[in-house]
Design a protein around this motif. Structure first.
Motif, PDB file in Angstrom:
ATOM      1  N   GLU A 326     -46.927  30.076  -3.677  1.00  0.00           N
ATOM      2  CA  GLU A 326     -46.393  30.591  -2.419  1.00  0.00           C
ATOM      3  C   GLU A 326     -46.003  32.058  -2.549  1.00  0.00           C
ATOM      4  N   ALA A 327     -45.417  32.413  -3.683  1.00  0.00           N
ATOM      5  CA  ALA A 327     -45.000  33.801  -3.888  1.00  0.00           C
ATOM      6  C   ALA A 327     -46.188  34.743  -4.013  1.00  0.00           C
ATOM      7  N   GLU A 328     -47.291  34.243  -4.566  1.00  0.00           N
ATOM      8  CA  GLU A 328     -48.456  35.097  -4.803  1.00  0.00           C
ATOM      9  C   GLU A 328     -49.495  35.016  -3.694  1.00  0.00           C
ATOM     10  N   SER A 329     -49.297  34.124  -2.713  1.00  0.00           N
ATOM     11  CA  SER A 329     -50.278  33.944  -1.651  1.00  0.00           C
ATOM     12  C   SER A 329     -50.308  35.142  -0.709  1.00  0.00           C
ATOM     13  N   ASN A 340     -41.063  38.429  -4.673  1.00  0.00           N
ATOM     14  CA  ASN A 340     -40.724  38.726  -6.058  1.00  0.00           C
ATOM     15  C   ASN A 340     -39.583  37.831  -6.547  1.00  0.00           C
ATOM     16  N   ALA A 341     -38.589  37.617  -5.677  1.00  0.00           N
ATOM     17  CA  ALA A 341     -37.464  36.755  -6.048  1.00  0.00           C
ATOM     18  C   ALA A 341     -37.924  35.313  -6.253  1.00  0.00           C
ATOM     19  N   LEU A 342     -38.821  34.836  -5.381  1.00  0.00           N
ATOM     20  CA  LEU A 342     -39.330  33.474  -5.509  1.00  0.00           C
ATOM     21  C   LEU A 342     -40.157  33.311  -6.775  1.00  0.00           C
ATOM     22  N   SER A 343     -40.957  34.322  -7.102  1.00  0.00           N
ATOM     23  CA  SER A 343     -41.758  34.273  -8.324  1.00  0.00           C
ATOM     24  C   SER A 343     -40.875  34.247  -9.570  1.00  0.00           C
TER      25      SER A 343
END
Length: 413
Positions: A326-329, A340-343
């Protein structure tokens, strides 16, 4: 190639049983999903943006909105998605009578094996988790009964209730319904009012939510509103409290929903047969295409994924992987800081999980080593086992009879 929109499928006389949700098949892992060849786009807002770019603005429903209208469009779309989803969760899933009598059978008619047994309980659990903070878990009568039994068992175990008194009759369903109706009435009344009344005031006597005059066309806000409002207004449920509340609090919104439904979906009710047998079923205003049969590989993948989600360690790994994706989608609606925070959170959670697993393994190994060293457990070799077997084979059963007879002579037996 024509554009294809993948949805759950018809239920409650509507084209889809879900306004938006996360089910099985598309590469995006979400429905609705728009397919254009090898390109997949999921989520309502992303699909709207893709269609605008794909058509060079020709299919942009919001092109005539002013800056203020664009702001209202974004704000009220988020409002409808958040508040509307909570009410649909409560109505279709958390409410035991509606889920068991209406929602679960509807999924059973749509899904193929094994998805018809796997996904409804998962969606049920997800809806309960999303609405737990609303304090309306008492709509789930089954969960209430299970909680009552757990408390009773705990009371018996601690000696608070004598076992002779635990055979009292179970509370009747009508009694539970009467009590939960009183408990939930004011909370439900507040939640439905907070959702329907602002939209009723916004609509007024206009044709569409953001229309300035009678000649205006619907905007994307009207489309997302139709998805949630139709699932509030149309389904004929065992406990129709959401439908009744909408009719009572927002009569103009109810009429608007029915009018939009007829314009977008046609006069005839949408049937399951339209999706599975579009050529032989009654005519439909929607261009349905029958789904393909699930392959053996797809069935196996579904079963393995279900098994993995039921295993704590594997479930955590899959959850962290989904967060990372989800963070990189590129289709993610998060801003760069949030992505960035989610990753970082996904990476930290994965590291913590691996550290926990390593700690448990090391601790177990140390415990076994100490028990071996202290002689609390022993390791038996194969030769020792063979000697024990030989000793057992050489034992004469007749000796046991003589021994027991001697005990009888002494008066012990």
């Amino acid at each position: 190639m024509k554009l294809q929109l993948h949805v759950w499928g018809p239920a409650f006389n509507l084209p889809s049983i879900e306004a938006q949700s996360i089910p099985p098949s598309p590469p995006t892992g979400e429905l609705p999903a728009l397919q254009n060849g090898s390109v997949w786009v999921s989520r309502f807002r992303n699909i709207v943006d893709y269609l605008r770019k794909y058509s060079n603005g020709e299919w942009d429903l919001d092109r005539d909105l002013t800056d203020a209208g664009q702001a209202d469009n974004t704000a009220f779309s988020s409002f409808i998605e958040s508040r509307g989803q909570a009410l649909i969760d409560l109505s279709l899933y958390v409410s035991s009578q509606n889920y068991n009598g209406n929602t679960s059978p509807a999924y059973g008619a749509l899904l193929q094996w094994p998805n018809q047994w796997i996904f409804p309980p998962k969606l049920h659990s997800a809806a309960k988790a999303r609405t737990e903070h609303l304090g309306l878990s008492s709509l789930d009568l089954q969960a209430m009964e299970e909680e009552r039994q757990r408390k009773q068992s705990a009371a018996v175990a601690t000696g608070q209730i004598p076992k002779n008194f635990i055979q009292s009759p179970r509370e009747t369903v009508s009694g539970l319904l009467g009590r939960t109706a009183q408990q939930n009435h004011f909370r439900i009344d507040a939640l439905t009012g907070e959702f329907f009344e602002p939209l009723e005031a916004m609509l007024g006597k206009k044709s569409y939510l953001l229309a300035a005059n009678e000649t205006d066309s619907p905007a994307s806000l009207d489309c997302i509103a139709l998805g949630y409002l139709s699932l509030s207004h149309i389904p004929d449920l065992t406990q129709p409290w959401l439908h009744e509340s909408m009719r009572a609090k927002a009569p103009l919104l109810s009429a608007y929903t029915e009018r939009m439904r007829l314009r977008c979906f046609g006069q005839a009710p949408v049937e399951v047969a339209h999706a599975f047998e579009p050529l032989s079923a009654p005519p439909s205003s929607l261009p349905w295409r029958a789904p393909g049969r699930l392959s053996v590989a797809a069935v196996g993948s579904t079963l393995l994924a279900t098994l993995a989600d039921s295993t704590p360690f594997l479930r955590d790994i899959r959850m962290n992987n989904r967060l990372k994706q989800e963070a990189e989608s590129e289709d993610s609606e998060l801003n760069p800081i949030e992505r960035n925070a989610l990753s970082m959170f996904a990476d930290a959670s994965k590291k913590d999980m691996y550290v926990s697993i390593a700690t448990v393994v090391a601790g177990t190994a140390a415990l076994v080593g100490y028990m071996l060293h202290a002689g609390l457990i022993s390791v038996t070799t194969q030769s020792e086992e063979e000697e024990e077997d030989e000793d057992f084979e050489m034992f004469n059963p007749g000796q046991a009879g003589d021994f027991l007879g001697s005990l009888g002579d002494t008066g012990i037996f």
